[in-house]
Every structure is written in structure tokens, then in C-alpha cells.
Design a protein around this motif. Structure first.
Motif: not given
Length: 54
Positions: A2-11, A14-19, A21-22
Motif C-alpha cells: 500500500m502507498s499513499a500520496d500527500v498532495t498540496c491542497g493549493k496546487c 504530490v509532495i510525498y509518496t509514502m510506501r 504508512l506514517k
């Protein structure tokens, strides 16, 4: 895996892709709590996490 992307709410970049979960706080620490593309300040408490099985 499982992976998760952290994305900017303004633009939307993708800021960070977590391999693994943290916490979002740990993920944003690498960019000093700012979007590297648009420079928007990011607050870890503004994020939520939703996990689904694909």
C-alpha cells in the motif's frame, strides 16, 4: 503493498509518496511544512487519511 500520496491542497502537486504508512507530520518534515512547487504553508492537522484496498 500500500502507498499513499500527500498532495498540496493549493496546487495539487504530490509532495510525498509514502510506501509505508506514517504520520503526515513526519512526511511534511522533509519539505519544512511547505509545498516545494508553490511554496504554500502546509499544516499537518489539515490532512486526513483514508485507506482503501485496491
Amino acid at each position: 503493498m500500500m502507498s499513499a500520496d500527500v498532495t498540496c491542497g493549493k496546487c495539487g502537486s504530490v509532495i510525498y509518496t509514502m510506501r509505508m504508512l506514517k504520520s503526515v507530520k513526519d512526511a511534511l518534515r522533509a519539505t519544512n511544512n511547505r509545498c516545494p512547487v508553490c511554496g504554500a504553508a502546509l499544516n499537518p492537522s489539515d490532512f486526513s487519511l483514508a485507506a482503501t484496498k485496491r
